[in-house]
Design a protein around this motif. Structure first.
Motif, mmCIF file in Angstrom:
data_model
loop_
_atom_site.group_PDB
_atom_site.id
_atom_site.type_symbol
_atom_site.label_atom_id
_atom_site.label_comp_id
_atom_site.label_asym_id
_atom_site.label_seq_id
_atom_site.Cartn_x
_atom_site.Cartn_y
_atom_site.Cartn_z
ATOM 1 N N LYS A 183 -36.944 25.659 -39.700
ATOM 2 C CA LYS A 183 -37.931 25.340 -39.111
ATOM 3 C C LYS A 183 -38.648 24.237 -40.043
ATOM 4 N N VAL A 184 -38.897 24.359 -41.190
ATOM 5 C CA VAL A 184 -39.307 23.615 -42.055
ATOM 6 C C VAL A 184 -38.702 22.301 -42.000
ATOM 7 N N ALA A 185 -37.335 22.137 -41.884
ATOM 8 C CA ALA A 185 -36.811 20.943 -41.980
ATOM 9 C C ALA A 185 -37.160 20.310 -40.461
ATOM 10 N N ALA A 186 -37.226 21.094 -39.499
ATOM 11 C CA ALA A 186 -37.377 20.366 -38.099
ATOM 12 C C ALA A 186 -38.954 19.757 -38.409
ATOM 13 N N GLN A 187 -39.899 20.553 -38.706
ATOM 14 C CA GLN A 187 -41.392 19.880 -39.168
ATOM 15 C C GLN A 187 -41.411 18.799 -39.774
ATOM 16 N N LYS A 188 -40.519 18.959 -40.997
ATOM 17 C CA LYS A 188 -40.627 17.494 -41.724
ATOM 18 C C LYS A 188 -40.045 16.485 -40.851
ATOM 19 N N LYS A 189 -39.125 16.586 -40.083
ATOM 20 C CA LYS A 189 -38.289 15.485 -39.500
ATOM 21 C C LYS A 189 -39.298 15.107 -38.433
ATOM 22 N N ALA A 190 -40.195 15.952 -37.751
ATOM 23 C CA ALA A 190 -41.222 15.608 -36.797
ATOM 24 C C ALA A 190 -42.246 14.698 -37.445
#
Length: 595
Positions: free
Chosen positions: A479-486
């Motif tokens: 989830k944290v990785a997805a937020q950083k990617k967004a």
């Protein structure tokens, strides 16, 4: 997922092979009978007789007790049977029954029991040449020394059991037998081989029927009286409290770690594990050819036969400086205060062994731990070496039969020759013994089985909780990785928008859509761009031929009269003369700036 082992069965198991009808015009293949399949567990009504695909775990029954084994009598009316449809241990591998968990579990498999659910010989952990009764308490040998272990280990505490010799002590089962039948009894670890007698190496401790000697590392030593058919042998073991692993020491061999894989074995689930290998330190003791005056422990400062390597020191014994030079041989730790003793028809034979070897694995060296793990020849890539405790380490009752010897195991609680309340006091030859104070210092080994299964289920639950925590952590990280990617993509889009805004050329505003005018790019746009266009059609001829200027003051000069777009200009008036029907469009100035 289940690892593939064999195709799922298509029929219910039967001791008798099902004949295959001959096909006309074709010869029937020999051995074409379908293999027997495993039957549903008796305690699980409604279990389907035919299992579905290996890959579809959800369609398999959730058993609490294993389907196996299937018993096949070795002869008509014989109580001894062969066992089929179970994973009998072989060199390098070990098997136990597995069951499927309900949907939603992270780890899909768990430990289950097999019938009968009590202390007995292990169906899987025995030589296939040892025949058994259906209750798992009667054993019959065939030829050579073959062994079997119990189905639960002793890890701490004081335990007692009996074994009745039905045929042994050199008795012959038939006239043509030259060497007769013999029995060895004792205690052994998981590393002790099943195709040899107890006491063959340092992993087991035995008591011989023929001479009454005790045996360890294949070295017989005088001990007690011989025993033969009809005698009842009591087996006693005392182990100190199990050492608690140090939580801050990741290399501590006492740490719990399971390395097991669920496989499909003839249509039923089994756990396959890599068996613990024998260490070179123990092998060095077996290869030692010298003689020792100490019958309990062997010296480790004598050179090994054939080379100058030194034997490993037993923990607690003095260590020589020359031995420390050999860093490859690690010290063998002991269980201080441990002891093994035997009784013959209720008579104590004294201490046979004391301070026996620890059942935990030897600590890995730092160099070994840093090395890349290598898989042994013939081993699946998914199997890994396990230098830690998997929850099944300990000392097991170990029964070895030679030729057609047979025994009957009695795990208690009722014994033919009950031992004294405090066996240790008798072994120490204590003159004063408070019976009430020492009552219950030992326990019948039948009580060990439910404890062991409770430990296994506790380990299962611990693994499930750790797996759930792992999954939650992985989900959070994703989830944290997805937020950083967004966020990175958003910043990238904003940067691209700013870049496009910088390179976009400036454009002058146009008159508007539908007006029919060209875009005029001038520093100061003419006020005529705000004029309102009015079309005059069917004007009188005089107006069409000589249009008079509306304002004489605005008469065009020498360079005036035509606009830039080819239209005739009269004063402040544009005249379109290029209409197809010949009509003229007049544009009359206006002072209204709203357009």
């Amino acid at each position: 997922m289940l690892a593939e082992s064999s195709p799922p069965p298509e029929a219910r198991p039967s001791p008798q092979p099902t004949p295959v009808p001959a096909v006309s015009g074709k010869k029937r293949k020999r051995g074409a009978q379908p293999p027997p399949a495993s039957s549903p567990a008796p305690s699980d009504p409604g279990t389907p007789e035919v299992l579905t695909s290996r890959s579809d775990i959800s369609s398999r029954p959730q058993l609490k007790v294993s389907r196996g084994p299937v018993f096949i009598p070795i002869a008509e009316a014989s109580p001894y049977c062969k066992t089929e449809l179970i994973g009998v241990n072989r060199v390098g591998f070990r098997y136990i029954p597995a069951g499927i968990k309900p949907p939603g579990a992270v780890i899909q498999f768990r430990t289950i029991e097999s019938h009968p659910c009590s202390y007995r010989v292990s169906w899987e952990d025995r030589s296939p040449f040892i025949h058994v009764t259906k209750d798992g308490l009667g054993l019959l040998g065939t030829k050579g020394h073959r062994s079997a272990r119990g189905n639960a280990p002793v890890r701490e505490g004081k335990w007692y059991m009996e074994v009745k010799i039905l045929r042994g002590g050199g008795e012959s089962s038939n006239e043509g037998m030259r060497e007769g039948c013999h029995v060895r009894l004792g205690w052994g670890r998981r590393e002790a081989p099943l195709n040899g007698p107890v006491g063959l190496d340092g992993y087991s401790y035995g008591y011989r029927d023929k001479t009454g000697e005790k045996v360890n590392l294949s070295r017989p030593r005088p001990y007690g009286r011989p025993f033969r058919s009809g005698d009842v042998i009591g087996m006693y073991i005392s182990l100190p409290p199990k050492r608690v692993a140090k939580p801050k020491d990741p290399s501590d061999p006492g740490n719990l770690n399971r390395e097991r894989i669920a496989i499909d074995f003839k249509g039923q689930e089994m756990f396959e594990m890599q068996e613990y290998p024998q260490s070179k330190e123990m092998t060095a003791l077996v290869d030692y050819s010298g003689k020792s005056s100490n019958s309990i422990s062997l010296p480790s400062s004598t050179s090994k036969k054939g080379n100058g390597n030194k034997l490993p020191e037993r923990s607690g014994a003095p260590t020589s400086t020359t031995q420390n030079k050999d860093e490859d041989l690690r010290p063998l730790p002991l269980l201080e205060g441990s002891r093994i003793a035997f009784f013959v028809n209720g008579a104590c034979q004294g201490v046979a062994f004391q301070d026996i070897y620890d059942f935990l694995q030897l600590r890995q060296s730092e160099r070994k731990a840093k090395e890349k793990k290598r898989y042994r020849e013939g081993m699946k890539e998914s199997h890994k070496d396990n230098p830690f405790d998997d929850g099944t380490l300990g000392y097991y009752p170990f029964v070895s039969l030679f030729n057609d010897a047979s025994v009957q195991i009695n795990p208690g609680p009722d014994f033919l020759f009950p031992p004294p309340p405090d066996i240790d006091a008798v072994l120490d030859e204590s003159s004063t013994m408070d019976v009430e104070r020492h009552t219950g210092t030992w326990r019948p080994i039948c009580e060990r089985y439910p404890e062991f299964m409770a430990e296994q289920w506790e380990f299962d639950e611990r693994e499930e909780q750790e797996a759930q925590a792992n999954m939650a952590e992985i989900s959070t990280q994703e989830k944290v990785a997805a937020q950083k990617k967004a966020q990175r993509e958003k910043k990238k889009r904003e940067a691209e928008a700013r870049k496009r805004a910088k390179v976009q050329p400036e454009k002058s505003p146009s008159v508007g859509p539908g007006t029919g005018y060209h875009t005029l790019v001038q520093p100061q746009p003419s006020p005529l761009r705000h004029a309102s266009a009015t079309t005059y059609e069917n004007l009188p001829p005089e107006a069409m031929s000589s249009p008079a200027p509306l304002n004489n003051a605005d008469t065009p000069g020498p360079n005036e009269g035509y606009s830039d777009n080819g239209e005739e200009e009269v004063g402040d008036t544009f005249v379109h003369s290029n209409k197809p029907d010949g009509s003229t469009t007049w544009i009359q100035p206006t002072t209204d700036d709203s357009h």
